[in-house]
Each structure stands twice: as structure tokens, then as C-alpha cells.
Design a protein around this motif. Sequence first.
Motif, PDB file in Angstrom:
ATOM      1  N   GLU A 161       0.820  -1.211   0.000  1.00 20.98           N
ATOM      2  CA  GLU A 161       0.000   0.000   0.000  1.00 20.98           C
ATOM      3  C   GLU A 161       0.849   1.254   0.000  1.00 20.98           C
ATOM      4  O   GLU A 161       0.593   2.211  -0.740  1.00 20.98           O
ATOM      5  CB  GLU A 161      -0.939   0.006   1.210  1.00 20.98           C
ATOM      6  CG  GLU A 161      -2.119  -0.933   1.059  1.00 20.98           C
ATOM      7  CD  GLU A 161      -3.220  -0.599   2.038  1.00 20.98           C
ATOM      8  OE1 GLU A 161      -2.979   0.193   2.986  1.00 20.98           O
ATOM      9  OE2 GLU A 161      -4.335  -1.139   1.875  1.00 20.98           O
ATOM     10  N   SER A 162       1.868   1.291   0.823  1.00 23.26           N
ATOM     11  CA  SER A 162       2.753   2.450   0.901  1.00 23.26           C
ATOM     12  C   SER A 162       3.993   2.048   1.682  1.00 23.26           C
ATOM     13  O   SER A 162       4.071   0.945   2.231  1.00 23.26           O
ATOM     14  CB  SER A 162       2.050   3.635   1.583  1.00 23.26           C
ATOM     15  OG  SER A 162       1.725   3.309   2.925  1.00 23.26           O
ATOM     16  N   PHE A 163       4.958   2.955   1.721  1.00 24.06           N
ATOM     17  CA  PHE A 163       6.158   2.702   2.518  1.00 24.06           C
ATOM     18  C   PHE A 163       6.801   4.047   2.834  1.00 24.06           C
ATOM     19  O   PHE A 163       6.575   5.064   2.181  1.00 24.06           O
ATOM     20  CB  PHE A 163       7.138   1.781   1.790  1.00 24.06           C
ATOM     21  CG  PHE A 163       7.409   2.168   0.371  1.00 24.06           C
ATOM     22  CD1 PHE A 163       8.366   3.116   0.058  1.00 24.06           C
ATOM     23  CD2 PHE A 163       6.690   1.584  -0.660  1.00 24.06           C
ATOM     24  CE1 PHE A 163       8.607   3.465  -1.245  1.00 24.06           C
ATOM     25  CE2 PHE A 163       6.929   1.932  -1.967  1.00 24.06           C
ATOM     26  CZ  PHE A 163       7.895   2.880  -2.267  1.00 24.06           C
ATOM     27  N   SER A 164       7.575   4.019   3.892  1.00 16.82           N
ATOM     28  CA  SER A 164       8.313   5.198   4.339  1.00 16.82           C
ATOM     29  C   SER A 164       9.797   4.904   4.208  1.00 16.82           C
ATOM     30  O   SER A 164      10.210   3.962   3.532  1.00 16.82           O
ATOM     31  CB  SER A 164       7.934   5.531   5.786  1.00 16.82           C
ATOM     32  OG  SER A 164       8.273   4.462   6.644  1.00 16.82           O
ATOM     33  N   LEU A 165      10.615   5.713   4.885  1.00 14.23           N
ATOM     34  CA  LEU A 165      12.054   5.494   4.802  1.00 14.23           C
ATOM     35  C   LEU A 165      12.501   4.231   5.521  1.00 14.23           C
ATOM     36  O   LEU A 165      13.554   3.685   5.204  1.00 14.23           O
ATOM     37  CB  LEU A 165      12.802   6.704   5.370  1.00 14.23           C
ATOM     38  CG  LEU A 165      12.776   7.974   4.521  1.00 14.23           C
ATOM     39  CD1 LEU A 165      13.461   9.114   5.259  1.00 14.23           C
ATOM     40  CD2 LEU A 165      13.445   7.728   3.175  1.00 14.23           C
ATOM     41  N   ARG A 166      11.704   3.753   6.482  1.00 12.44           N
ATOM     42  CA  ARG A 166      12.159   2.619   7.285  1.00 12.44           C
ATOM     43  C   ARG A 166      11.238   1.405   7.247  1.00 12.44           C
ATOM     44  O   ARG A 166      11.604   0.342   7.739  1.00 12.44           O
ATOM     45  CB  ARG A 166      12.345   3.029   8.747  1.00 12.44           C
ATOM     46  CG  ARG A 166      11.074   3.476   9.436  1.00 12.44           C
ATOM     47  CD  ARG A 166      11.277   3.609  10.936  1.00 12.44           C
ATOM     48  NE  ARG A 166      11.638   2.363  11.532  1.00 12.44           N
ATOM     49  CZ  ARG A 166      10.744   1.463  11.998  1.00 12.44           C
ATOM     50  NH1 ARG A 166       9.451   1.696  11.870  1.00 12.44           N
ATOM     51  NH2 ARG A 166      11.141   0.343  12.553  1.00 12.44           N
ATOM     52  N   ILE A 171       7.566  -0.802   5.371  1.00 18.23           N
ATOM     53  CA  ILE A 171       6.633  -1.023   4.263  1.00 18.23           C
ATOM     54  C   ILE A 171       5.316  -1.488   4.852  1.00 18.23           C
ATOM     55  O   ILE A 171       5.284  -2.190   5.871  1.00 18.23           O
ATOM     56  CB  ILE A 171       7.200  -2.067   3.271  1.00 18.23           C
ATOM     57  CG1 ILE A 171       6.266  -2.249   2.087  1.00 18.23           C
ATOM     58  CG2 ILE A 171       7.432  -3.387   3.960  1.00 18.23           C
ATOM     59  CD1 ILE A 171       6.821  -3.154   1.007  1.00 18.23           C
ATOM     60  N   LYS A 172       4.203  -1.100   4.226  1.00 21.25           N
ATOM     61  CA  LYS A 172       2.870  -1.487   4.687  1.00 21.25           C
ATOM     62  C   LYS A 172       2.291  -2.471   3.675  1.00 21.25           C
ATOM     63  O   LYS A 172       2.158  -2.156   2.493  1.00 21.25           O
ATOM     64  CB  LYS A 172       1.969  -0.262   4.827  1.00 21.25           C
ATOM     65  CG  LYS A 172       2.420   0.695   5.926  1.00 21.25           C
ATOM     66  CD  LYS A 172       1.445   1.839   6.094  1.00 21.25           C
ATOM     67  CE  LYS A 172       1.941   2.811   7.146  1.00 21.25           C
ATOM     68  NZ  LYS A 172       2.037   2.211   8.487  1.00 21.25           N
ATOM     69  N   LEU A 173       1.941  -3.661   4.186  1.00 26.11           N
ATOM     70  CA  LEU A 173       1.375  -4.723   3.353  1.00 26.11           C
ATOM     71  C   LEU A 173      -0.057  -4.988   3.806  1.00 26.11           C
ATOM     72  O   LEU A 173      -0.312  -5.231   4.995  1.00 26.11           O
ATOM     73  CB  LEU A 173       2.197  -6.013   3.485  1.00 26.11           C
ATOM     74  CG  LEU A 173       3.674  -5.936   3.069  1.00 26.11           C
ATOM     75  CD1 LEU A 173       4.358  -7.278   3.312  1.00 26.11           C
ATOM     76  CD2 LEU A 173       3.801  -5.523   1.619  1.00 26.11           C
ATOM     77  N   ARG A 174      -0.977  -4.940   2.847  1.00 22.45           N
ATOM     78  CA  ARG A 174      -2.391  -5.226   3.142  1.00 22.45           C
ATOM     79  C   ARG A 174      -2.696  -6.669   2.745  1.00 22.45           C
ATOM     80  O   ARG A 174      -2.653  -7.039   1.581  1.00 22.45           O
ATOM     81  CB  ARG A 174      -3.283  -4.261   2.363  1.00 22.45           C
ATOM     82  CG  ARG A 174      -4.765  -4.556   2.492  1.00 22.45           C
ATOM     83  CD  ARG A 174      -5.305  -4.204   3.874  1.00 22.45           C
ATOM     84  NE  ARG A 174      -5.219  -2.767   4.120  1.00 22.45           N
ATOM     85  CZ  ARG A 174      -5.661  -2.179   5.228  1.00 22.45           C
ATOM     86  NH1 ARG A 174      -6.199  -2.933   6.197  1.00 22.45           N
ATOM     87  NH2 ARG A 174      -5.549  -0.887   5.372  1.00 22.45           N
ATOM     88  N   HIS A 175      -2.964  -7.500   3.753  1.00 20.76           N
ATOM     89  CA  HIS A 175      -3.299  -8.895   3.495  1.00 20.76           C
ATOM     90  C   HIS A 175      -4.642  -8.983   2.777  1.00 20.76           C
ATOM     91  O   HIS A 175      -5.503  -8.102   2.931  1.00 20.76           O
ATOM     92  CB  HIS A 175      -3.343  -9.673   4.819  1.00 20.76           C
ATOM     93  CG  HIS A 175      -3.357 -11.155   4.658  1.00 20.76           C
ATOM     94  ND1 HIS A 175      -4.522 -11.887   4.571  1.00 20.76           N
ATOM     95  CD2 HIS A 175      -2.344 -12.055   4.564  1.00 20.76           C
ATOM     96  CE1 HIS A 175      -4.234 -13.161   4.436  1.00 20.76           C
ATOM     97  NE2 HIS A 175      -2.910 -13.305   4.431  1.00 20.76           N
ATOM     98  N   HIS A 176      -4.830 -10.058   1.990  1.00 15.84           N
ATOM     99  CA  HIS A 176      -6.072 -10.175   1.216  1.00 15.84           C
ATOM    100  C   HIS A 176      -7.279 -10.389   2.103  1.00 15.84           C
ATOM    101  O   HIS A 176      -8.417 -10.232   1.655  1.00 15.84           O
ATOM    102  CB  HIS A 176      -5.952 -11.315   0.183  1.00 15.84           C
ATOM    103  CG  HIS A 176      -5.636 -12.636   0.769  1.00 15.84           C
ATOM    104  ND1 HIS A 176      -4.336 -13.058   0.995  1.00 15.84           N
ATOM    105  CD2 HIS A 176      -6.440 -13.642   1.186  1.00 15.84           C
ATOM    106  CE1 HIS A 176      -4.363 -14.270   1.508  1.00 15.84           C
ATOM    107  NE2 HIS A 176      -5.614 -14.650   1.642  1.00 15.84           N
TER     108      HIS A 176
END
Length: 704
Positions: free
Chosen positions: A547-552, A554-559
Motif C-alpha cells: 500500500e505504501s512505505f516510508s524510509l524505514r 513497508i505497509k502490506l495489506r493482506h487479502h
Amino acid sequence: MVAAGLTLAALLWAAQPTPSHAQSNPPAAGEPTPAKVKELLDLLAEPAVRDWLVKQRATPAPPPAAETPSSPSLRERVAGVREHLATLAAAVPTVPDQLHRAASTLMLELDEQGLLWVLFLIACFVALGVGAERLYYYLGERVERWIIALSLDSVEQRLRAVVVRLAYGTGIVAAFALGSVGAFLVFKWPPLLGEIVVSYLVALLIVRLTLVASRFILAPGGERFRILPMTTPTAYFWHRRLGLLVGWLAVGWVTVDLLGRLGVTPDVLRIVAYTLGLGLLAIGLEAVWRQPRPLPEAAPARGRLGTTAIPTLLSVYFVLLWLLWVSSAMPLFWLAVVVVGLPLAMVATQHAVNHILRPPGAADAGAETPGLYAVSLGRGLRAALIVGAVLLLANAWHVDLAEMTAGDTLTTRLVRGALNIVVIALVADFAWHVLKAMIDRKLGETQAAGHVDDEDARRRARLRTLLPILRNVLFAVLVVMALLMALASVGIEIGPLIAGAGVVGVAIGFGAQTLVRDIFSGMFYLFDDAFRVGEYVQSGSYKGVVESFSLRSIKLRHHRGPLYTVPFGVLGAIQNMSRDWVIDKLSVGVTYDTDVDKVKKLVKQIGKELQAIPEFSPHILEPLKMQGVEQFGDFAIQIRMKIKTKPGEQFTIRRRALAMIKKAFEANGIKFASPTVTVAGGADPSAAAAQQALDLVRPPPAAT
């Protein structure tokens, strides 16, 4: 001492009488000549001394050093206001006499013509100006029709319309000026009469210029050409009020100037000007309270307090401005004007720029992200307004900016540093918004739909991943650079700060190794293009759509819904399931008496039918086909099939393929194998069951 003596001698020589005057007044006989005077006369008789004296007289004396005006204290300002008000109060009784004397002087000057003749002349030349304007309209009728028919769909067409309308409006003002003021200047008039007539003609020309400019910006009769977005009733309202306000101001200014030329004292002139200022105040209050209100559906309901609070505050503000003007507190007057007027001017300017430079097809300027040109022009005009406001305040507060830049006192250094900080902030703000607009426009372009396997779509996905990071990095860099430049402009040495920041950075690096590892790992993931926003990835027990990520992290959206926030340092190996293609394998079990060749032909036919479906055809890279017999099971023959699709599309295609396989197998007599259990014995199974039933219902034998 010698120079002083020679200077004194030069003064005495310059002050000595001429020879004729000396002969007519000879010294008294017998009067002794002092030895000092004789020596002086002998010294003056020498040619070298006389030449030096002549040169000294020819050399201009150096100008006296200008005294630096000190800023008055608060007590002195209050005393000045009191003195000003006392002077005005003392001059009030003399107002009727001075106005009567000025009227008498005017009538004496205009004895031959009379006041009615002057008014007639003004009316005639105004009529000439209006006639010249009508002639301009008649000659430019085709141009006006062409302007009305202009298309305003694109930014270029709107800019062209603005330029053409500006040129056309300038021609209107020039025609009025040529017909009124120009016609008057052709003839020779008496000094006072000419001054009166030309002054009021210029005032009317200013009013005409204001109306043309207002029509150019507000366009009351043409909403298509309106530069500042507003409703048509609001445009008509402010168009009339601006004309009335500027007309009153211009005529009042000319009247006060004329009274001054007729001998009215400055104090009485101020009283007359302040009285005419009440007219400006009344126009402002009427405009505040009678301006068109937004429709209920266009603005949220604010209640009675919300609809009256703003007009009340503006009324108090206008009254305060008039009081400051009457009190001659002009620094505070201009400060109040800038504090309220500058934000309004910046907001109006930005709205106008966004409206003119809105993207093609956008009816509302706020509906879409402003473009690069809109942001550049808007921020440039905003910086110009701020610089103009600073110059206005400097002039009102009698601050010499040139002297301040050359001075080296503590106050001048602080003020100079503050001005430099303002300039640095304006430049940084302009640069940031321009860069942000460029990045946002690029991000908007990456949102366009495209095929997953298209190279352009992959490039857009990569840009959509990297551009937000670049935007954050640029913002941090600009903030740090602006801060360092601001500190340097105040006189703070930034070298030790940078060195100290380096030491602190090393200490933080040792203390926050995990954070540093996460940041560097994320940078290398991005450099390797390991994932992009919108892709489905899996790492260990974490999987989902990026979905998005920052400098440190990552955001993962599970199904199934959960959102994982995973630091880059613990992400490890990445399994990207959204790149290029996917091979999906299917297995079915059939009975041992099945014809395998027949199954192969059916699977091939199903693959062709599946690829012919329009919904699935773009996503199937290789059709469904049978790989062969996978293994012999305890109860079935395992048939293995495969199909190659685009990532993410294999699930829907698999479901349709299984349904088609079941239908085709049933239609061709192919049975799916399933585990069964057969129980067999030596006797007839039905007889055994009947015997058990009889045993259950038969009573037990009696005991003997």
C-alpha cells in the motif's frame, strides 16, 4: 594653527572693502598701524598666498554630516497624536471662513467665465471622451464579436483571451483619455481654469480606468471570461462598489488639492479630507453589510452568529482605519492595511491564477491539483505581494533599507538578517511548491490505467513508488538548506553547527543501528526495484499488497484485511507475485478405467474455449493444456494441467476452468475418482441383516 590662521586671513580678505570704497573712506590721519596687521597685509601681498586663498574660495565646503533620525519613542508618538488632534480642534472654527474665502478667490479668478461655465466645460470634455469611446466600440465591433466567440477550453486559449481582452480594455481607456483630456490640452486656457478642468478630467479618467480594469477582472456580463471566480451577482456588486469608491476618492483628492491652491491652510485641508473620508467609510460599511451572501447549498450553514460576525469585524476594522488616519498614526494605519489586505490579496491572486490556468476540462479550479504554471505564477505573485508589503511598511515607518544594509550596528544587523530570512523563506517556498507541483503532476500521470504487462505501466508503477520518497527527501533538503542559510544571514557561524551535526549523526548512527539498517535496506530495495506500490509480495510470514512505505518500513495489506507494517531490516527475501506472468497448475483424479487420450483432447478443447472468452482472453498468455499423468493413486489416476496467465488473474480463470472441466467430463462419461469402502462376507448380506433385526426384537430365553 597655520591652517586656522590662513582661513581667518581668507575671511578677512574676502570681507575687505573694494578699492573705490577704501579710497572714499581713508584711514584717519595719525592713526598708528599695529605690527600684527602690517605683517598680515604683507603676507596677503605675496602671490603664492593669494593663489592659495583663491583656490580655497573656489573649493566648495563639505556638506554637513546628515544626522541620523532617531525613531520616536511611544511617548513621543502619543504626544504627537495629541498635538495633532488639538491642532485640528483649534482649526475647526476657522473652516467656514476659509472655505468662504476660497470660494471668493475662485469666483474672482473665474469672474469672466463663472462656475457654471467651468462645469459646462467639464461636461463637454467628458462627453467628448464618451463619444470617442463609443467610436472605438463601433470600430472594434468585429473584434468584440471575435472575442466573445473565443474558445476557452485549454489553458493557451484562456491566456490568449486574457491578453486580447487586456489590449481591448487598454484601447477603451486610451480613447476616453484622447477624447477628454487630449482634446482639452489642444487649446490654451487660463491657468486656474485649465488646472481645475484638467484635474477633474484626470479624476474621471481614473474612474474610467478602474471600471475597465474591474470589467476585465470580474467580467460582470461574461462569466466565461471572469478571472476571479465568483457568482454573477457578486461580480456586478463589486464592480459598482469599486467604481463608486475610486470615484469618490479621486474627486475628493482633486478637491482637497484645489482648496490648497486657493489658500486654505493645511489644518483645514486635513479636516476637509477627513470629512470626505467619512464618505469612503460609509461606502465600505455599506459594501460589507450588503454584499451578496453565498447560497445555502454552496456554503455550510453557519447560523446567525456566523453571518454577522464577519461583517461586524470588518466594520470595526474600517472604523479603526479611519480613526488611525484622523489621528495621523500612519505607521499603524499602513500596518493594519497590510495585516488584513495582504492575506486577502494573496488568496484572491491564487484563486485567479488557478482559475485561469486550470487543466482542460476542469470546470472548477479546486477540483484538480494545480498545474506547474499555476503554482509558479501564483507563488511568484505571492512573493511579489509580500515584497511590496515590506517596502510599503518600510516607507510608512521611515525605515531606510539602503542605510540598513550598509550599517553595522546590532539593530541593523538583526533587521538585515530578518529581511534576508524573509527572502530565503520566499525562495524556499517558491522552490518547494514548484518541485511539489512537478512531482504531483507526474504522480497524476502515473494513475492512468494500462495493461499490467505494458512496459509503460511498469514504468508508471515504479514512478508511483519512488516519487513520494523523492518528494519527502526534497522537502527535508530544502528545509535544512533554508535553515542553514537563515542562520548564516543572522551572523551565526554554520561551520561549527555542521561539524557538530556530523558528530551527533555519528552518535545517533551508533545508538540507532536498527533504524539506520532499516533506512539503508529500504534504499537498496528501491534501487533493486524489488516491489512497487500495488504489487502483491510475500516475505516469510508476511504477505499482501504493497500500500505504501516510508524510509524505514513497508505497509502490506493482506487479502483478508490485516495491515502489516514491516521494517525493511527484517523483510528479508522478497517473493513478488505481481511481475510478468504466473503458471497455475491444476490436478484432477479420474478412475482407472478412463481413456487418458480422450481426457487430453477434452482439456485441449477446454483451453481453446476458455481463451475465446473476451473477459479472459487478454489475461491468458498460454492456453490450458494437459501435462500428462502425474501419478497413480490408491483410487485414482492424477492428471496434471497448467495454464499461464498474468499475475493476479489466475484465480478467476482457475475457477472458470474447473467448472468447464466438470461439465465436459460429465458430458463425455469420464468419472472423477473418489475413495470408497466395500464390505463383503460369505453369506447373503441381506439375510444377515434380517437375522440381526430379528435378534433385536426377539425376547431372551427364560432361565432354567
